[in-house]
Design a protein around this motif. Structure first.
Motif, PDB file in Angstrom:
ATOM      1  N   THR A 116       0.687  -1.385   0.121  1.00 28.61           N
ATOM      2  CA  THR A 116       0.212   0.158   0.401  1.00 28.61           C
ATOM      3  C   THR A 116       0.648   1.205   0.059  1.00 28.61           C
ATOM      4  O   THR A 116       1.869   1.158   0.268  1.00 28.61           O
ATOM      5  N   PRO A 117       0.541   2.573  -0.622  1.00 24.35           N
ATOM      6  CA  PRO A 117       1.478   3.596  -0.944  1.00 24.35           C
ATOM      7  C   PRO A 117       1.444   4.129   0.829  1.00 24.35           C
ATOM      8  O   PRO A 117       2.293   5.020   1.056  1.00 24.35           O
ATOM      9  N   ASP A 118       0.322   3.851   2.290  1.00 24.64           N
ATOM     10  CA  ASP A 118       1.083   4.196   3.168  1.00 24.64           C
ATOM     11  C   ASP A 118       0.624   3.869   4.073  1.00 24.64           C
ATOM     12  O   ASP A 118       0.308   3.912   5.679  1.00 24.64           O
ATOM     13  N   GLY A 119       1.489   1.985   4.501  1.00 27.45           N
ATOM     14  CA  GLY A 119       1.715   1.625   4.897  1.00 27.45           C
ATOM     15  C   GLY A 119       3.141   2.171   5.809  1.00 27.45           C
ATOM     16  O   GLY A 119       3.459   1.642   5.390  1.00 27.45           O
ATOM     17  N   PHE A 120       2.776   1.643   6.774  1.00 26.08           N
ATOM     18  CA  PHE A 120       3.776   1.743   7.729  1.00 26.08           C
ATOM     19  C   PHE A 120       5.250   1.423   7.463  1.00 26.08           C
ATOM     20  O   PHE A 120       6.417   1.504   6.985  1.00 26.08           O
ATOM     21  N   THR A 121       5.119   0.092   7.691  1.00 28.89           N
ATOM     22  CA  THR A 121       6.457  -1.212   7.054  1.00 28.89           C
ATOM     23  C   THR A 121       6.158  -1.234   5.529  1.00 28.89           C
ATOM     24  O   THR A 121       7.220  -1.945   5.160  1.00 28.89           O
ATOM     25  N   ALA A 122       5.529  -1.162   5.051  1.00 33.62           N
ATOM     26  CA  ALA A 122       4.734  -1.047   3.663  1.00 33.62           C
ATOM     27  C   ALA A 122       5.332  -0.486   2.848  1.00 33.62           C
ATOM     28  O   ALA A 122       5.658  -0.595   1.918  1.00 33.62           O
ATOM     29  N   MET A 123       5.832   0.475   2.990  1.00 37.71           N
ATOM     30  CA  MET A 123       6.029   2.323   2.717  1.00 37.71           C
ATOM     31  C   MET A 123       6.603   3.407   3.267  1.00 37.71           C
ATOM     32  O   MET A 123       7.721   3.096   3.153  1.00 37.71           O
ATOM     33  N   ARG A 124       6.599   3.473   4.591  1.00 38.68           N
ATOM     34  CA  ARG A 124       6.457   5.044   4.613  1.00 38.68           C
ATOM     35  C   ARG A 124       8.138   4.448   5.620  1.00 38.68           C
ATOM     36  O   ARG A 124       8.742   5.152   5.775  1.00 38.68           O
ATOM     37  N   VAL A 125       8.061   3.829   6.516  1.00 39.96           N
ATOM     38  CA  VAL A 125       9.591   2.511   6.558  1.00 39.96           C
ATOM     39  C   VAL A 125      10.642   2.976   5.723  1.00 39.96           C
ATOM     40  O   VAL A 125      11.726   3.725   5.667  1.00 39.96           O
ATOM     41  N   ALA A 126      10.573   1.961   4.381  1.00 36.27           N
ATOM     42  CA  ALA A 126      11.627   2.611   3.386  1.00 36.27           C
ATOM     43  C   ALA A 126      11.617   3.590   3.123  1.00 36.27           C
ATOM     44  O   ALA A 126      12.680   3.704   2.741  1.00 36.27           O
ATOM     45  N   GLN A 127      10.283   4.975   2.777  1.00 34.85           N
ATOM     46  CA  GLN A 127      10.933   5.493   2.465  1.00 34.85           C
ATOM     47  C   GLN A 127      12.030   6.547   3.421  1.00 34.85           C
ATOM     48  O   GLN A 127      12.003   7.723   2.417  1.00 34.85           O
TER      49      GLN A 127
END
Length: 591
Positions: A149-160
């Motif tokens: 997802t574009p706003d998942g915490f470990t699915a996207m935000r941490v990597a960003q």
């Protein structure tokens, strides 16, 4: 034996009392319904084993309450919190921090017996096929990405956040970005990586390891880029953050929240080793959200007073202090300029005064030089006139002896007396001139100034000059002074002559001579005329030594008058007469 029975009885009563208090607390905290929201997580998840025991504990804790659970997407759960349709929720720590602005309050966080610190339990992993020739995160730039997802915490935000930490814009770092969707749809990322339709996948820490254990055929298909943190056998490409959180919404009563918190923290670990623990530090998540400008820091994406203060508060304070310093410097500089200006003004005033003194000294020297010339001329006149005057005196005496009979002796004698008187007068003048030339002081004796003025007026009238000008004299009383009468007669005569000459072209000129005693023990003599109007330059010139208002004059008359007056302590001043003409005023000390 009796004492042991007594101690057992006390212990039993205390236990019954504690059970009664706990039962009463649970009874007080009973509510008709407890709605539990669970965010749709990515399966398989290592934290999933704790969900069922937690729900079961809540049902046991509130036996008369209907405990309902709902699995929702992050957007659905966020709306449910705002609409007050859930009471507590289980989600990632990142989701919880985003909802903290809506009043959510953390109760506990998931921990594990192998890594019991709930403040650092989860991260993200950049996963690629094993045969892809990349070994660093920087080399992933421009590749094709897939995430859940574009706003998942470990699915996207941490990597960003990791990309941003390295100086890259996470929105433009990858060549393309696709999303599989939440929950079990994450398996699409694995399928796309194996099929070569994408190059990079982002997974929560331990997800790819759990997948390869469940699918042994994929054991050597994938690898984690830059595995810098490990949790057991799991690898992470990023820093670690808090794990799942159970949190209460703002409308849940404090009594119920306290009851749930106590029960949750006392809950034993699951067979998988997971348990609930107090969480003490969300700062890593807050810093991540601040860098990404999301959640509580969404305002940083827009220019506002708050963002300006958050972003540039230190600079603004420094600028304000610099401005204050600049103002203080300007004030100090202004004061210094005023001081320097005042000092410069004083210096200029002193310079002007020195120039004035220098000019006066130069005038004095010029006066001395001109006075020296006058002295020489005076000596010449005195030397040359003595013989003719002596001869004139001898002729007069001879004429007395040669009077023939028949001539009226009285008339001849009268003429001779006049000649002799004038001769004596000329001789006195010559002697005075000689005295000036030799710097001698003329003899003085008591004299009536009123009579001196009358004598000067008679002498002027006897010359017969300027018949169009009449002289008027006024004196109320006699004023006696110790003076040289001849010098003072010369003073009055010169002042009358100057006044008459100023009116020589007028039909009816008038010279007014006034003598009076003043109250300050001084006498005042004024000689005024009604001649032409006197200009400022003429008036200024009259105050200088050897000055003359006539083009052909040397200024000797006024200079002699001033010298005589100064020798007697008197002073001469000139002023304009009304309506025209000039007034000469002599101020004379009587003592």
């Amino acid at each position: 034996m009796r004492d042991a029975a007594r101690r057992f009885l006390v212990f039993l009563l205390a236990a019954l009392s504690a059970l009664s208090a706990a039962a009463q607390e649970i009874a007080d905290a009973q509510i008709p319904q407890l709605r539990v929201g669970i965010v749709a997580f990515l399966r398989p998840s290592p934290n999933e084993p704790i969900i069922a025991p937690t729900v079961k504990l809540l049902q046991k804790l509130f036996p008369r309450t209907r405990v309902s659970t709902s699995v929702m997407t992050m957007q659905e759960l966020s709306r449910a919190i705002q609409n007050r349709s859930v009471d507590i929720f289980i989600a990632s720590a990142g989701f919880y921090r985003q909802e903290s602005v809506n009043g959510a309050s953390a109760i506990a966080a998931v921990a594990h017996v192998t890594h019991p610190n709930p403040n650092s339990s989860e991260g993200s992993a950049f996963v690629v096929r094993r045969d892809l020739p990349v070994s660093s995160i920087e080399e992933l730039k421009g590749l094709r990405l897939m995430a859940a997802t574009p706003d998942g915490f470990t699915a996207m935000r941490v990597a960003q956040g990791e990309l941003l930490e390295r100086g890259y814009d996470p929105l433009t770092f990858f060549g393309s970005t696709q999303y599989s969707g939440p929950g079990e749809k994450i398996a699409e990322i694995v399928k796309s990586l194996k099929g070569g339709t994408v190059d990079v996948g982002i997974f929560r820490t331990c997800w790819i390891e759990d997948w390869m254990r469940a699918h042994p055929q994929d054991k050597y298909e994938f690898r984690v880029i830059e595995p810098k943190t490990t949790i057991g056998a799991c690898q992470s490409s990023t820093a670690l953050y808090p794990s799942w959180v159970i949190a209460a919404t703002p409308h849940l009563s404090p009594d119920v929240s306290r009851t749930i918190a106590k029960a949750i923290l006392d809950m034993p670990a699951t067979d998988s080793g997971h348990f609930w623990s107090l969480i003490t530090d969300f700062s890593s998540i807050d810093n991540l959200f601040r860098k990404l400008r999301i959640g509580p820091y969404q305002y940083l994406r827009e220019w506002s007073v708050r963002r300006i203060w958050e972003s540039y508060g230190t600079i603004l304070i420094a600028a304000f202090l610099a401005l204050l310093a600049l103002v203080a410097h300007a004030v100090r500089t202004s004061q210094l300029v005023k001081k320097r200006t005042s000092a410069l003004r004083d210096s200029l005033a002193r310079e002007k005064e020195l120039k004035r003194a220098a000019m006066q000294a130069a005038d004095h020297i010029e006066r001395l030089q001109r006075s020296g010339i006058i002295g020489q001329i005076s000596s010449m006149i005195a030397h040359e006139l003595r013989q003719p005057l002596a001869t004139l005196s001898l002729y007069t005496k001879g004429l007395r002896r040669m009077i023939r009979p028949g001539i009226d002796p009285q008339s001849v004698l009268g003429i001779l007396d006049q000649i002799e008187n004038q001769t004596e007068r000329i001789n006195s003048i010559v002697e005075n001139v000689r005295s000036y030339a030799k710097s001698k002081t003329a003899s003085r004796s008591p004299a009536d100034l009123r009579e001196i003025c009358r004598a000067a007026i008679r002498s002027w009238q006897e010359t017969g000059r300027y018949q169009n000008v009449s002289v008027h004299f006024s004196a109320q009383e006699s004023i006696w002074l110790t003076v040289n009468s001849l010098e003072w007669e010369l003073v009055v005569l010169n002042l009358i002559k100057n006044a008459a000459e100023a009116q020589k072209n007028m039909d009816h000129g008038l010279v007014s001579v006034n003598l009076a005693r003043r109250s300050d023990n001084r006498a005042e003599l004024t000689v005024s005329d009604n001649g032409p109007e006197v200009g400022e330059q003429v008036l200024e010139a009259l105050s200088k030594p050897l000055a003359s208002t006539k083009a052909e004059g040397l200024g000797l008359g006024i200079s002699i008058v001033r010298s005589i007056l100064e020798a007697h302590g008197a002073r001469l001043e000139f002023s304009r007469n009304t309506p025209s003409g000039l007034c000469a005023t002599v101020s004379i000390p009587l003592s």
